[in-house]
Motif scaffolding. Sequence first.
Motif, PDB file in Angstrom:
ATOM      1  N   SER A  20       0.821  -1.089  -0.072  1.00  0.00           N
ATOM      2  CA  SER A  20       0.004  -0.117   0.065  1.00  0.00           C
ATOM      3  C   SER A  20       0.823   1.249   0.125  1.00  0.00           C
ATOM      4  CB  SER A  20      -0.853   0.076   1.054  1.00  0.00           C
ATOM      5  OG  SER A  20      -1.737  -1.178   1.388  1.00  0.00           O
ATOM      6  N   THR A  44       2.535   1.766  -3.295  1.00  0.00           N
ATOM      7  CA  THR A  44       1.738   2.187  -4.425  1.00  0.00           C
ATOM      8  C   THR A  44       1.328   3.592  -4.073  1.00  0.00           C
ATOM      9  OG1 THR A  44       0.816   0.143  -4.535  1.00  0.00           O
ATOM     10  CG2 THR A  44      -0.613   1.652  -5.275  1.00  0.00           C
ATOM     11  N   ALA A  97       0.204   4.234   5.984  1.00  0.00           N
ATOM     12  CA  ALA A  97      -0.073   2.867   5.240  1.00  0.00           C
ATOM     13  C   ALA A  97       0.849   1.452   6.277  1.00  0.00           C
ATOM     14  CB  ALA A  97       0.616   2.886   3.886  1.00  0.00           C
ATOM     15  N   GLY A 108      -0.076  -0.843   7.510  1.00  0.00           N
ATOM     16  CA  GLY A 108      -0.753  -2.383   7.485  1.00  0.00           C
ATOM     17  C   GLY A 108      -1.075  -2.920   8.482  1.00  0.00           C
ATOM     18  N   GLY A 140      -4.895   0.970   2.533  1.00  0.00           N
ATOM     19  CA  GLY A 140      -4.440  -0.481   2.761  1.00  0.00           C
ATOM     20  C   GLY A 140      -4.968  -0.966   4.121  1.00  0.00           C
ATOM     21  N   CYS A 141      -4.227  -1.843   4.595  1.00  0.00           N
ATOM     22  CA  CYS A 141      -4.722  -2.606   5.881  1.00  0.00           C
ATOM     23  C   CYS A 141      -4.706  -1.790   6.940  1.00  0.00           C
ATOM     24  CB  CYS A 141      -3.995  -3.963   5.956  1.00  0.00           C
ATOM     25  SG  CYS A 141      -4.464  -5.287   4.888  1.00  0.00           S
ATOM     26  N   VAL A 185      -4.668  -7.766  -1.400  1.00  0.00           N
ATOM     27  CA  VAL A 185      -3.611  -6.952  -2.058  1.00  0.00           C
ATOM     28  C   VAL A 185      -4.179  -6.108  -3.020  1.00  0.00           C
ATOM     29  CG1 VAL A 185      -1.774  -7.025  -3.539  1.00  0.00           C
ATOM     30  CG2 VAL A 185      -1.716  -8.349  -1.725  1.00  0.00           C
ATOM     31  N   SER A 245      -6.029  -3.222  -1.456  1.00  0.00           N
ATOM     32  CA  SER A 245      -5.192  -2.454  -0.657  1.00  0.00           C
ATOM     33  C   SER A 245      -4.714  -1.476  -1.652  1.00  0.00           C
ATOM     34  CB  SER A 245      -3.904  -3.199   0.089  1.00  0.00           C
ATOM     35  OG  SER A 245      -4.418  -4.119   0.903  1.00  0.00           O
ATOM     36  N   VAL A 246      -4.236  -2.053  -2.880  1.00  0.00           N
ATOM     37  CA  VAL A 246      -3.687  -1.018  -3.930  1.00  0.00           C
ATOM     38  C   VAL A 246      -4.837  -0.034  -4.418  1.00  0.00           C
ATOM     39  CG1 VAL A 246      -2.920  -1.125  -6.375  1.00  0.00           C
ATOM     40  CG2 VAL A 246      -2.085  -2.768  -4.815  1.00  0.00           C
ATOM     41  N   SER A 265      -7.087   1.036  -2.495  1.00  0.00           N
ATOM     42  CA  SER A 265      -7.291   2.251  -1.297  1.00  0.00           C
ATOM     43  C   SER A 265      -5.940   3.133  -1.324  1.00  0.00           C
ATOM     44  CB  SER A 265      -7.593   1.347  -0.095  1.00  0.00           C
ATOM     45  OG  SER A 265      -6.559   1.791   0.811  1.00  0.00           O
ATOM     46  N   ALA A 266      -4.951   2.555  -1.677  1.00  0.00           N
ATOM     47  CA  ALA A 266      -3.697   3.304  -1.575  1.00  0.00           C
ATOM     48  C   ALA A 266      -3.455   4.296  -2.810  1.00  0.00           C
ATOM     49  CB  ALA A 266      -2.627   2.586  -1.789  1.00  0.00           C
TER      50      ALA A 266
END
Lengths: 428, 210
Positions: A19, A22, A193, A195, A394-395, A402, A405-406, A408-409
């Motif tokens: 994340s 990205t 990010a 995680g 991300g998380c 994944v 997450s991408v 969201s990033a």
Amino acid sequence: MTEVVATNETILVVGGGISGMTAALEAAETGKNVVLVEKNPAIGGRTSQLYRYFPKLCHPICGLEINLRRLKSNPRIRLLTMAEVTGITGAKGDYTATIRITPRYVNANCTACGDCAKAVGAEIPNPFNYGLNKMKAAYLPNKMAYPMRFVLDKSIIGTPDADKAKAACKYNAIDLDMQEETVQIKAGAVVWATGWQPYDANKIQPYGYDRFKNVITSVEFERLADPHGPTSGKILRPSDGKEAKNVAFIQCAGSRDENHLRHCSRICCMASLKQTNYVEERYGNEGKSTIYYIDIRAIDRFEDFYAKVQANPNVSFIKSKVAKVTQDDASGDVILHGVNTEGYHRYATPHDLCVLAVGMEPSVKGANIPAEILADSSGFIEADPANGAFFGAGCASNALDVNRSVQSATAAALRAIQVVNRVAKAEV
Amino acid sequence: MSNLSSQAAAQYNNNFLKEVEAMVEEGNWVKMCMQCGVCSGSCPTNFQAGWDHPPQEIFMMIRAGKREEVLNSQSMWMCTSCYNCIVRCPRKLPITHIMHGLANYAHRLGLAPKNQPTRHFAKLFWNNCIQTGRVNELKLSLGLYFKDGFKQGIINGLAMKDVALGLLKAKRLNPFELFKAHGCKDQKGIHAMLKKAHEIEERRKAIKTA
Ligand SMILES: Cc1cc2nc3c(=O)[nH]c(=O)nc-3n(C[C@H](O)[C@H](O)[C@H](O)COP(=O)(O)OP(=O)(O)OC[C@H]3O[C@@H](n4cnc5c(N)ncnc54)[C@H](O)[C@@H]3O)c2cc1C
Ligand code: SF4
Ligand code: SF4
Ligand code: SF4
Ligand code: SF4
């Protein structure tokens, strides 16, 4: 002294997992300056510790490699590893972050030749393999590490091992005088990010993770299946190294539980479905998996993946939250106890190995983020205007795979870009 | 169906879940059960004879409207209050309390299984202890021995005779208690208090009208 140039048009990204990478790349590729802060000595986060990715079962290395290539070729990203943000003050468009950098004792001259590791005697648990094996106290964080640079563990600093390492290095890359540093940087927006982390399985007392060697977590199982992992990819159980051909998966271990995490961790059903493939990949038709579940939550388009695993005769499903796990001391087998809710049959079933599909919780819970932040009851960052230009990605914002997450990033990067654009306009 | 029972069922339009929520202690928790099976799997007794349905199945049956089957069931009477289920329930249902709430409700409606041993003991114990404010252990155990008739009572009594003789020797058993039990000082006060408590209980548990 570490030099970092940053202004309030800079975007600070905290956490260098998929994340954070990205978000940093998306922002930098639109021309923004980014400072990327990672706590570990290498970036990649928890995805780099997976053996294969669902849904396509490819190796995470390939996705990461593309991102690393983008990163290496982008001069706008300033990466700080072994660095942690200890405080953030200010407001939208004008933040000041304090960053603590721990010494690596190895500088940019390092060629990763590995001579220092050979010279050092001391061993430490390997965090990349969740402590399942040990490694030398002079180490490369993992095979694909970026930066590709060794680390001296601080436990050997001041011991003869450190001097041996220094003497072994032909490239003058070891600097035993490095000190902890604190730097302050400006930023217009922050993407957080950091995680997730696996829920502490010791707290789930009836499952005996702290008592039985052959009860492990899903993240540890990823390492057992990985050819670069502690068992070179053979799935061997920890107590006696026996091939684990009859594997039990316990779903919702610590999730959907008022005594532990309240939320559904969303990924663990897919993770266990995926991991049944690892068992079959190693042991063919002798490799049997049993999934004990409340209900299988294979989110949206993953339903096909579930259907495929369901049709596999080597995988059984038992609709039951396991009540407790015991151990047969003679054989080392673990015995799962409970009631199959389809028919209310009691079972006490032995398995070679038991994998807890542990829940995902934020690695830095809302209240521990060194800034004033709104988070939900599980500690995931909320998307709330009150958080100003501090965006979760991300998380850190939810239990996500994944792909999500991408997404969201990218969204967080876009919001951050809008903020620094406004700052830039105001300053013209 | 007893009069009280059909009245209660009608009051809730034969929606048994609603009835349980309103009438049974902690009954409003039943709908929170996600049927995970941990309570049944953790219960140290529910695989023994007498348990016709484990707790989780009881909760499902309530939602499915199986009123007679639930209230006639022996299960709730078999619960030993060990609290294993409560400790592990991921939804924090007060399972033990619900089980006892259901038993009590079935008893009030006259639907509880007739010669159920736990229920028999509970009644015996209560009637025994409210007389003098003190439990007469001799009468209580004799009452239990003779639950299934005179002949079985003699057999049960003989089987326990060594224990009884031991207790006699240790002065822990006084045979004259059979004729004149020693009670509490203020028996009248105790009776008045119990009567009052009973009235309050009746008012609280009267069938609620919407
Ligand atoms: C058993 C299991 C299997 C999985 N398998 C799959 C799969 O097959 N396919 C899939 O799509 N998803 C899978 N996932 C989910 C996947 O792991 C996550 O979606 C992904 O890791 C999220 O990336 P992230 O960057 O948000 O977080 P992370 O990967 O956790 O990265 C966070 C980064 O932030 C760093 N960090 C933490 N705290 C700080 C701090 N204070 N300061 C600076 N840096 C910090 C960390 O070191 C880390 O590098 C799986 C999850 C589990 C539990
Ligand atoms: S620190 Fe020196 S010896 Fe160690 S890997 Fe790097 S270059 Fe080789
Ligand atoms: S994804 Fe599956 S295993 Fe994970 S918490 Fe949700 S239901 Fe449980
Ligand atoms: S443990 Fe709780 S949620 Fe699970 S079946 Fe029993 S009562 Fe329902
Ligand atoms: S409290 Fe009752 S229902 Fe719960 S586990 Fe114990 S005996 Fe079983």
